[in-house]
Design an enzyme around this catalytic site. Structure first.
Site, short mmCIF file in Angstrom:
data_model
loop_
_atom_site.label_atom_id
_atom_site.label_comp_id
_atom_site.label_asym_id
_atom_site.label_seq_id
_atom_site.Cartn_x
_atom_site.Cartn_y
_atom_site.Cartn_z
N PHE A 76 -9.64 -4.63 11.12
CA PHE A 76 -11.01 -4.46 10.64
C PHE A 76 -11.11 -4.86 9.18
O PHE A 76 -10.10 -5.04 8.51
CB PHE A 76 -11.46 -2.99 10.82
CG PHE A 76 -10.50 -1.97 10.27
CD1 PHE A 76 -10.55 -1.60 8.93
CD2 PHE A 76 -9.56 -1.36 11.08
CE1 PHE A 76 -9.68 -0.67 8.43
CE2 PHE A 76 -8.69 -0.41 10.59
CZ PHE A 76 -8.75 -0.06 9.25
N TYR A 97 0.78 -1.23 0.00
CA TYR A 97 0.00 0.00 0.00
C TYR A 97 0.82 1.29 0.00
O TYR A 97 0.26 2.36 -0.16
CB TYR A 97 -0.98 -0.02 1.18
CG TYR A 97 -2.04 -1.09 0.99
CD1 TYR A 97 -3.13 -0.85 0.17
CD2 TYR A 97 -1.91 -2.34 1.58
CE1 TYR A 97 -4.09 -1.82 -0.03
CE2 TYR A 97 -2.87 -3.33 1.37
CZ TYR A 97 -3.95 -3.06 0.56
OH TYR A 97 -4.89 -4.04 0.34
#
Length: 411
Positions: free
Chosen positions: A411, A123
C-alpha cells in the site's frame, strides 16, 4: 539545514507526486498510476518537508484497521509514500518525518503503525519489526502435479473482466469476509477495490492484460484469482508463464479449483505466485515442493505506537502474566515496564513497578505481535533477554497464533 514540516495541502498533490517520482527513480511515472493513489490518499494524513520553499521529502498514512490474533480489527496508520530527494538524504529529513508522523499517530489514538518497505533495512531504527513474511514460488507445472481436494466439479469457473464494477464489488466483499480470519490482513476502505485491478501497461513486462476467474457454487462466489499470462516458447514448444496477482478462496475446494485452472492453462509451463502466506494450503496439494522455487521475504513491518493499548487489543494462545521491560528510544512514552495479563479471552496491559520477566525493545514486540516470528527465535538472536527463568517460553507460547500472519498486498 533547517527543514520545515507541515501537513500537505490538496493543491500541493502534483508537487507531492513529483517528489515521489524523483525519489523513486520513476515510480508513479504515468498519470494512470498517479490517479490510482489519488483516489485513496488523504492529504490530512500526509506530511511534506520543505527547504527554502521547495518540497524535499514526503510521508503519508492511511487510516487502516489491521486484524490481530483473536480477530479484532485494530486501528493502524498505514505508512506510505515516504521519500526524500537525493539532494537531501542523510541530513535528518527522514528522521524528522518519522518523528512527526508517530507523534501524529499517537495523537489520533491509533496504537499501531504498519508499512511495506522498499528498502527493509531503513525502518528498524524507528522501532518497526518485520511481523509477516510472504512466500513466492515459481512452479514448473510440466513436472509438478496438483492434487486438489474433491468437490471441485460442483464449482463453476467463469472468466470475467476484472475491471467490471460488479466483479470488483463481489471480489471486495469476499476479501472482506476473509480479513478477520488471518492476522495482518487489512480492512479496506472504499476505493481499494479499484487499486486491486490497477494494471498499467508499462509494468506488465510483456505479459497480457489482467485477467480474472471466478469460482461459484449456485451463484455464490467462493473464490477468485487475478492473473496475467506471458507468452514464451523455444525449439521444444510453448513455455508460457502464468503470473498470479491474487487468489482468495472461502475453502480448500475453491482454492484447489482455482489453482487447477491456473496450472492447466494452455501453452504455459510455469506458474509464478508473488505473495502468499507461508502456511498456504497449496503447499500440501503439490507433488514435488522442491520444483516450486519457493522463496521468502519480508512483508508487513509493524510498530507499537502505544504499547499498552496494542498489547491489550489482541488475545493470546495461552495464559500469560508477565512484566515486560520495553526499550523505545524513538517513542519514549513507551519506555518502561508493562504488566501483560491475558489469554484466549482477552488481555490487559498496564504500567507497573514490578520486577521484569523479559527485557526487549519495541522492535521485537512489533515482530512478534501478530503471532508470526517467535520471541524464542528473537532471543536466539540476542534480541530478547530472559530475566525470570522460564518466562521466555511462557510468553513466547502465548504470543503465537493459529495461522501465519500475512499481508496480501502492499500500500
Amino acid at each position: 539545514m533547517t527543514t520545515g514540516l507541515r501537513v500537505l495541502r490538496r493543491a500541493e498533490l502534483d508537487t507531492f507526486f513529483e517528489v515521489l517520482v524523483a525519489a523513486f527513480a520513476g515510480a508513479l511515472e504515468t498519470p494512470e498510476e498517479q490517479e490510482k493513489w489519488r483516489t485513496v490518499i488523504d492529504p490530512d494524513r500526509s506530511l511534506a518537508a520543505w527547504d527554502d520553499g521547495a518540497m524535499v521529502g514526503t510521508a503519508g498514512s492511511y487510516g487502516f484497521r489491521v486484524t490481530v490474533p483473536g480477530g479484532a480489527a485494530v486501528p493502524a496508520a498505514g505508512v506510505t509514500m515516504v521519500s526524500v530527494l537525493p539532494t537531501h538524504r542523510r541530513r535528518g529529513v527522514l528522521t524528522s518525518l518519522m518523528r512527526r508522523q508517530l507523534d501524529d499517530v499517537r495523537a489520533w489514538g491509533e496504537p499501531l503503525a504498519v508499512l511495506t518497505a522498499s528498502e527493509p533495512g531503513i525502518y528498524g531504527r524507528f522501532g518497526y519489526g518485520v511481523a509477516t513474511e510472504q512466500l513466492s514460488a515459481r512452479v514448473d507445472t510440466s513436472r509438478v502435479r496438483l492434487s486438489p481436494p474433491p468437490g471441485g466439479d460442483a464449482l463453476r469457473l467463469r472468466l470475467v473482466d476484472p475491471r467490471d464494477e460488479g466483479v470488483r464489488q463481489r471480489c471486495a466483499a469476499l476479501y472482506a469476509a476473509r480479513v478477520p480470519l488471518r492476522p495482518g490482513m487489512l480492512v479496506r476502505s472504499p476505493g481499494w477495490e479499484r487499486a486491486d485491478t490497477h494494471d498499467p501497461e508499462r509494468l506488465r513486462a510483456g505479459a497480457s492484460a489482467l485477467r480474472c476467474v471466478l469460482a461459484e457454487r449456485d451463484g455464490e462466489l467462493r473464490g477468485y484469482a487475478r492473473y496475467a499470462v506471458r507468452a514464451d516458447a523455444d525449439s521444444t514448444g510453448p513455455k508460457g508463464e502464468v503470473l498470479v496477482r491474487a487468489v482468495e478462496a472461502c475453502d480448500p475446494v475453491a482454492l484447489g479449483a482455482l489453482l487447477g485452472h491456473l496450472f492447466d492453462l494452455d501453452l504455459t509451463t510455469w506458474l509464478t505466485l508473488g505473495n502468499r502466506p507461508v502456511d498456504d494450503g497449496w503447499l500440501h496439494m503439490v507433488s514435488d515442493v522442491r520444483r516450486c522455487g519457493i522463496a521468502l521475504r519480508d512483508g508487513l513491518h509493524l510498530r507499537l505506537v502505544d504499547v499498552g493499548a496494542a498489547l491489550a487489543a489482541r488475545t493470546y494462545a495461552a495464559p500469560v502474566d508477565a512484566v515486560l521491560e520495553v526499550a523505545d528510544g524513538f517513542c519514549p512514552w513507551n519506555e518502561g515496564r508493562w504488566r501483560l495479563v491475558g489469554g484466549p479471552a482477552g488481555a490487559t496491559c498496564v504500567r507497573t513497578d514490578d520486577a521484569p520477566d523479559l527485557a526487549l525493545s519495541v522492535r521485537e514486540l512489533g515482530t512478534a505481535y501478530l503471532g508470526g516470528p517467535t520471541l524464542l527465535a528473537l532471543a536466539a538472536a540476542g534480541r530478547v533477554r530472559e530475566v525470570r527463568a522460564g518466562a521466555l517460553a511462557e510468553v513466547s507460547r502465548a504470543f503465537r497464533g493459529d495461522v501465519a500472519p500475512w499481508l496480501p498486498h502492499s500500500f
